[in-house]
Design an enzyme around this catalytic site. Structure first.
Site, mmCIF file in Angstrom:
data_model
loop_
_atom_site.group_PDB
_atom_site.id
_atom_site.type_symbol
_atom_site.label_atom_id
_atom_site.label_comp_id
_atom_site.label_asym_id
_atom_site.label_seq_id
_atom_site.Cartn_x
_atom_site.Cartn_y
_atom_site.Cartn_z
ATOM 1 N N ASP A 76 0.809 -1.222 0.000
ATOM 2 C CA ASP A 76 0.000 0.000 0.000
ATOM 3 C C ASP A 76 0.842 1.271 0.000
ATOM 4 O O ASP A 76 0.290 2.377 0.083
ATOM 5 C CB ASP A 76 -0.934 0.020 1.217
ATOM 6 C CG ASP A 76 -2.134 -0.891 1.033
ATOM 7 O OD1 ASP A 76 -2.483 -1.190 -0.121
ATOM 8 O OD2 ASP A 76 -2.719 -1.303 2.050
ATOM 9 N N HIS A 120 -11.775 7.345 4.681
ATOM 10 C CA HIS A 120 -10.858 8.472 4.741
ATOM 11 C C HIS A 120 -11.582 9.716 4.236
ATOM 12 O O HIS A 120 -12.427 9.633 3.339
ATOM 13 C CB HIS A 120 -9.636 8.249 3.844
ATOM 14 C CG HIS A 120 -8.489 7.553 4.491
ATOM 15 N ND1 HIS A 120 -7.551 6.848 3.773
ATOM 16 C CD2 HIS A 120 -8.090 7.479 5.790
ATOM 17 C CE1 HIS A 120 -6.634 6.348 4.593
ATOM 18 N NE2 HIS A 120 -6.951 6.722 5.825
ATOM 19 N N CYS A 127 -5.316 9.386 -3.393
ATOM 20 C CA CYS A 127 -4.587 8.461 -2.519
ATOM 21 C C CYS A 127 -3.149 8.274 -2.990
ATOM 22 O O CYS A 127 -2.242 8.099 -2.170
ATOM 23 C CB CYS A 127 -5.280 7.106 -2.473
ATOM 24 S SG CYS A 127 -6.858 7.095 -1.595
#
Length: 282
Positions: free
Chosen positions: A70, A181, A275
């Protein structure tokens, strides 16, 4: 409504998806039994970098680390304001080593780094923005930080951010696990306005956003499910998921220029354009 909007050149930090995979499930979008096409992910990520550079933005890259799948989601690594770095402390143990890798890059680039003592996931939940017609605005400064909580970043981290940067922090409670988020439910359009999906927030947080940003562009659940709120804007160009077509049309109606970039392979891990993008604000 302005006929044209002025872009501001940005500096972004990214991380190549060399080791990208879905090896565990730490959000509702992740399913380890769903295969990831790493070559396609690489192509999509490279297309995002090309789009940024084509529009004049600077892109720096941190070296990816094996066994940190990630790490490509650079936005979660920190919040950078006025050349100061507030580093992350991840909620999931699997992601905590990422903080050290990013801290190493920031320090090698000449930044001092403060590591959060509370769970905090960087720009995933911390979004700097101005306020229209606000006395808080100062020349060249950032008046407030919108700060998400409810699933990842804690309210204790909000207090740390305010003490570290000395700017007001506005806490916003997220209530839908799909939008875990803040940057999956809200993004900044320019120095004074935002776009957001109201139902991702608690009633009180919706009232706060409506008061602070009465001219905000409002998104639907369909927009949010298409990753339209995980966008990056330079004040004119909005790098947005091509699947959020209705939102792109709405943005165009408000004078912005949508730049579709497909990062659908990263949706499998609960991520998108924003992201993958950390902004370095000097």
């Amino acid at each position: 409504m302005p006929d044209s909007r002025v872009p501001r050149l940005r500096r972004f930090l990214v991380c190549e998806p060399r080791h990208f995979a879905v090896q565990y499930a730490i959000n509702p979008w992740m399913h380890p039994d769903t295969p990831v096409d790493v070559d396609l992910a690489q192509d999509q990520w490279q297309a995002l970098i090309r789009a940024y550079r084509t529009h004049g933005h600077t892109v720096d890259a941190v070296e990816p680390v094996a066994d940190l799948p990630d790490m490509v989601f650079a936005a979660n690594s920190a919040l950078v304001l006025a050349g100061r770095v507030f580093g992350s402390y991840f909620h999931a143990p699997q992601r905590r080593p990422e903080s050290t890798a990013y801290e190493t890059w920031f320090k090698s680039a000449g930044f001092d780094v403060y590591r959060s003592e509370s769970v905090c996931e960087g720009e995933g939940d911390l979004i700097p923005v101005g306020l229209p017609h606000s006395r808080l605005r100062s020349s060249g400064g950032t008046p407030i930080v919108l700060a998400g909580t409810g699933f990842r970043t804690t309210r204790e981290a909000h207090h740390e951010v305010q003490e570290f940067f000395g700017v007001p922090v506005i806490g916003l409670k997220l209530v839908d696990p799909l939008f875990y988020h803040l940057d999956t439910a809200l993004f900044v359009l320019d120095d004074e306005n935002i776009c957001y999906y109201p139902e991702a927030f608690s009633p009180g947080s919706r009232e706060v956003l409506a008061r602070l940003f009465p001219d905000a562009v409002l998104a639907t659940r369909e927009d949010a499910m298409a990753w339209g709120l995980n966008s990056v804007s330079d004040g004119r160009h909005v790098f947005v998921s091509p699947y959020a077509e209705a939102l792109a049309d709405r943005l165009a109606d408000h004078g912005y220029v949508p730049v579709p970039v497909d990062l659908s392979e990263f949706h499998k891990a609960g991520g998108g354009i924003k992201c993958c993008t950390q902004e370095i604000r000097s």
